[in-house]
Design a protein around this motif. Sequence first.
Motif, PDB file in Angstrom:
ATOM      1  N   LYS A   1     -12.149  -4.309   0.495  1.00 24.93           N
ATOM      2  CA  LYS A   1     -11.468  -4.953   1.621  1.00 24.93           C
ATOM      3  C   LYS A   1      -9.984  -5.133   1.296  1.00 24.93           C
ATOM      4  CE  LYS A   1     -14.975  -8.087   2.638  1.00 24.93           C
ATOM      5  NZ  LYS A   1     -15.381  -9.428   3.034  1.00 24.93           N
ATOM      6  N   ASN A   2      -9.708  -5.597   0.076  1.00 27.84           N
ATOM      7  CA  ASN A   2      -8.320  -5.802  -0.334  1.00 27.84           C
ATOM      8  C   ASN A   2      -7.559  -4.483  -0.404  1.00 27.84           C
ATOM      9  OD1 ASN A   2      -8.664  -8.581  -0.515  1.00 27.84           O
ATOM     10  ND2 ASN A   2      -9.269  -8.487  -2.657  1.00 27.84           N
ATOM     11  N   LEU A   3      -8.211  -3.429  -0.889  1.00 31.18           N
ATOM     12  CA  LEU A   3      -7.562  -2.118  -0.944  1.00 31.18           C
ATOM     13  C   LEU A   3      -7.275  -1.582   0.456  1.00 31.18           C
ATOM     14  CD1 LEU A   3      -9.488  -0.422  -3.888  1.00 31.18           C
ATOM     15  CD2 LEU A   3      -7.107  -1.202  -3.876  1.00 31.18           C
ATOM     16  N   ARG A   4      -8.193  -1.830   1.394  1.00 35.69           N
ATOM     17  CA  ARG A   4      -7.981  -1.387   2.781  1.00 35.69           C
ATOM     18  C   ARG A   4      -6.709  -2.034   3.338  1.00 35.69           C
ATOM     19  NH1 ARG A   4     -10.816   0.829   7.023  1.00 35.69           N
ATOM     20  NH2 ARG A   4     -12.778   0.829   5.912  1.00 35.69           N
ATOM     21  N   ILE A   5      -6.544  -3.316   3.074  1.00 37.68           N
ATOM     22  CA  ILE A   5      -5.353  -4.026   3.543  1.00 37.68           C
ATOM     23  C   ILE A   5      -4.106  -3.485   2.852  1.00 37.68           C
ATOM     24  CG2 ILE A   5      -4.175  -6.271   3.532  1.00 37.68           C
ATOM     25  CD1 ILE A   5      -7.068  -7.499   3.846  1.00 37.68           C
ATOM     26  N   LEU A   6      -4.165  -3.334   1.538  1.00 37.12           N
ATOM     27  CA  LEU A   6      -3.028  -2.842   0.771  1.00 37.12           C
ATOM     28  C   LEU A   6      -2.598  -1.457   1.227  1.00 37.12           C
ATOM     29  CD1 LEU A   6      -1.067  -3.026  -1.692  1.00 37.12           C
ATOM     30  CD2 LEU A   6      -2.899  -1.951  -3.018  1.00 37.12           C
ATOM     31  N   TYR A   7      -3.557  -0.540   1.327  1.00 39.79           N
ATOM     32  CA  TYR A   7      -3.225   0.833   1.681  1.00 39.79           C
ATOM     33  C   TYR A   7      -2.874   1.006   3.151  1.00 39.79           C
ATOM     34  CZ  TYR A   7      -4.526   2.371  -2.994  1.00 39.79           C
ATOM     35  OH  TYR A   7      -4.569   2.555  -4.343  1.00 39.79           O
ATOM     36  N   ALA A   8      -3.260   0.061   4.003  1.00 38.89           N
ATOM     37  CA  ALA A   8      -2.843   0.124   5.407  1.00 38.89           C
ATOM     38  C   ALA A   8      -1.329  -0.039   5.504  1.00 38.89           C
ATOM     39  CB  ALA A   8      -3.547  -0.950   6.222  1.00 38.89           C
TER      40      ALA A   8
END
Length: 88
Positions: free
Chosen positions: A52-59
């Motif tokens: 979830k955190n990576l999805r936010i970061l990479y968005a």
Amino acid sequence: MINTPKLPVSHEDRHLLCQEEVDGSLQNIIDRATTNGWGTMETISAMEEVLKNLRILYADHPHPNEGDPKETNEGRAFTHGRGGAEEE
């Protein structure tokens, strides 16, 4: 090992192939964690939070190895579930 995509970006099932490719690596992480004393569900929950955190970061900041966002299926699996047509 994760192989290169065998389907073009425009193919509707490309996200399914990606899931198959990353599955073994994710299972390997779970195996390593449980071997070292972490619980299976505990490990999966931790992985979900990290993802979830990576999805936010990479968005906001795409990975440097990633091509043009217009040429990817980014978000397709999330939008379309597992890919099949919905039952009526």
